[in-house]
Design a protein around this motif. Structure first.
Motif, PDB file in Angstrom:
ATOM      1  N   ALA A  62       0.830  -1.203   0.000  1.00  0.00           N
ATOM      2  CA  ALA A  62       0.000   0.000   0.000  1.00  0.00           C
ATOM      3  C   ALA A  62       0.868   1.259   0.000  1.00  0.00           C
ATOM      4  CB  ALA A  62      -0.928  -0.013   1.214  1.00  0.00           C
ATOM      5  N   ARG A  63       1.965   1.226   0.746  1.00  0.00           N
ATOM      6  CA  ARG A  63       2.835   2.401   0.860  1.00  0.00           C
ATOM      7  C   ARG A  63       3.691   2.603  -0.382  1.00  0.00           C
ATOM      8  NH1 ARG A  63       5.347   1.363   5.784  1.00  0.00           N
ATOM      9  NH2 ARG A  63       7.483   1.821   5.321  1.00  0.00           N
ATOM     10  N   TYR A  64       4.133   1.514  -0.995  1.00  0.00           N
ATOM     11  CA  TYR A  64       5.013   1.581  -2.169  1.00  0.00           C
ATOM     12  C   TYR A  64       4.490   0.673  -3.286  1.00  0.00           C
ATOM     13  CZ  TYR A  64       8.314   3.866   0.969  1.00  0.00           C
ATOM     14  OH  TYR A  64       8.907   4.726   1.857  1.00  0.00           O
ATOM     15  N   PRO A  65       3.334   1.012  -3.858  1.00  0.00           N
ATOM     16  CA  PRO A  65       2.740   0.111  -4.864  1.00  0.00           C
ATOM     17  C   PRO A  65       3.610  -0.126  -6.097  1.00  0.00           C
ATOM     18  CG  PRO A  65       1.593   2.220  -4.816  1.00  0.00           C
ATOM     19  CD  PRO A  65       2.540   2.216  -3.660  1.00  0.00           C
ATOM     20  N   GLU A  66       4.483   0.813  -6.422  1.00  0.00           N
ATOM     21  CA  GLU A  66       5.364   0.649  -7.585  1.00  0.00           C
ATOM     22  C   GLU A  66       6.707   0.018  -7.223  1.00  0.00           C
ATOM     23  OE1 GLU A  66       4.248   1.426 -10.674  1.00  0.00           O
ATOM     24  OE2 GLU A  66       2.358   1.923  -9.690  1.00  0.00           O
ATOM     25  N   ARG A  67       6.978  -0.121  -5.936  1.00  0.00           N
ATOM     26  CA  ARG A  67       8.296  -0.581  -5.484  1.00  0.00           C
ATOM     27  C   ARG A  67       8.276  -1.872  -4.672  1.00  0.00           C
ATOM     28  NH1 ARG A  67      10.262   2.599  -8.684  1.00  0.00           N
ATOM     29  NH2 ARG A  67      10.958   4.687  -8.262  1.00  0.00           N
ATOM     30  N   GLU A  83      11.991  -3.107  -4.230  1.00  0.00           N
ATOM     31  CA  GLU A  83      12.974  -2.435  -5.071  1.00  0.00           C
ATOM     32  C   GLU A  83      13.699  -1.407  -4.216  1.00  0.00           C
ATOM     33  OE1 GLU A  83      11.370  -0.799  -8.673  1.00  0.00           O
ATOM     34  OE2 GLU A  83      10.161  -2.595  -9.039  1.00  0.00           O
ATOM     35  N   LEU A  84      15.006  -1.362  -4.345  1.00  0.00           N
ATOM     36  CA  LEU A  84      15.800  -0.481  -3.494  1.00  0.00           C
ATOM     37  C   LEU A  84      15.790   0.970  -3.973  1.00  0.00           C
ATOM     38  CD1 LEU A  84      18.795  -2.840  -2.735  1.00  0.00           C
ATOM     39  CD2 LEU A  84      16.735  -2.436  -1.386  1.00  0.00           C
ATOM     40  N   ASP A  85      15.618   1.188  -5.268  1.00  0.00           N
ATOM     41  CA  ASP A  85      15.576   2.551  -5.791  1.00  0.00           C
ATOM     42  C   ASP A  85      14.246   3.198  -5.418  1.00  0.00           C
ATOM     43  OD1 ASP A  85      18.053   2.185  -7.011  1.00  0.00           O
ATOM     44  OD2 ASP A  85      17.155   1.445  -8.855  1.00  0.00           O
ATOM     45  N   GLY A  86      14.304   4.394  -4.847  1.00  0.00           N
ATOM     46  CA  GLY A  86      13.094   5.139  -4.554  1.00  0.00           C
ATOM     47  C   GLY A  86      12.534   4.941  -3.162  1.00  0.00           C
TER      48      GLY A  86
END
Length: 116
Positions: A62-67, A83-86
């Protein structure tokens, strides 16, 4: 940040390669992190136990849907790929700490690392 070194600096942590090309950090005989490898490389991910339940681990989604995503095969047990980027380094570090703590808590007392 070198997340491999951070994870492996935990008490009782040790590196393993249970499957060719998959480096992990273990405590006792249990995995607590699927390590990302070379710092500075684009598209790096880390696999962590982000919750005692799938619902708790879903907070990352929920907090990082793209990561963040549910980890293949073991995701139903609260594991995510991140994912570590972002994502801020301190949040990744806290997630490593949490994954380690969850796994250590499930070890028999005789196999838990001595912390000081």
């Amino acid at each position: 940040m070198d997340f491999d070194a951070y994870a492996l600096a935990k008490p009782g942590a040790w590196p393993d390669e249970p499957w060719e090309g998959d480096r992990v950090a273990k405590v006792g005989d249990k995995i607590f992190a699927f390590l990302p490898g070379e710092p500075g490389k684009a598209g790096r991910t880390i696999g962590l136990k982000c919750g005692a339940t799938r619902e708790e681990a879903d907070e990352w989604l929920a907090r990082y849907p793209e990561r963040a995503s549910v980890m293949a095969y073991i995701g139903r047990h609260g594991w995510n790929t991140i994912e570590l980027d972002g994502i801020p380094d301190d949040e990744i570090s806290e997630a490593i700490d949490y994954s380690y703590d969850l796994v250590v808590a499930k070890l028999p007392k005789s196999k838990r690392p001595v912390t000081g």
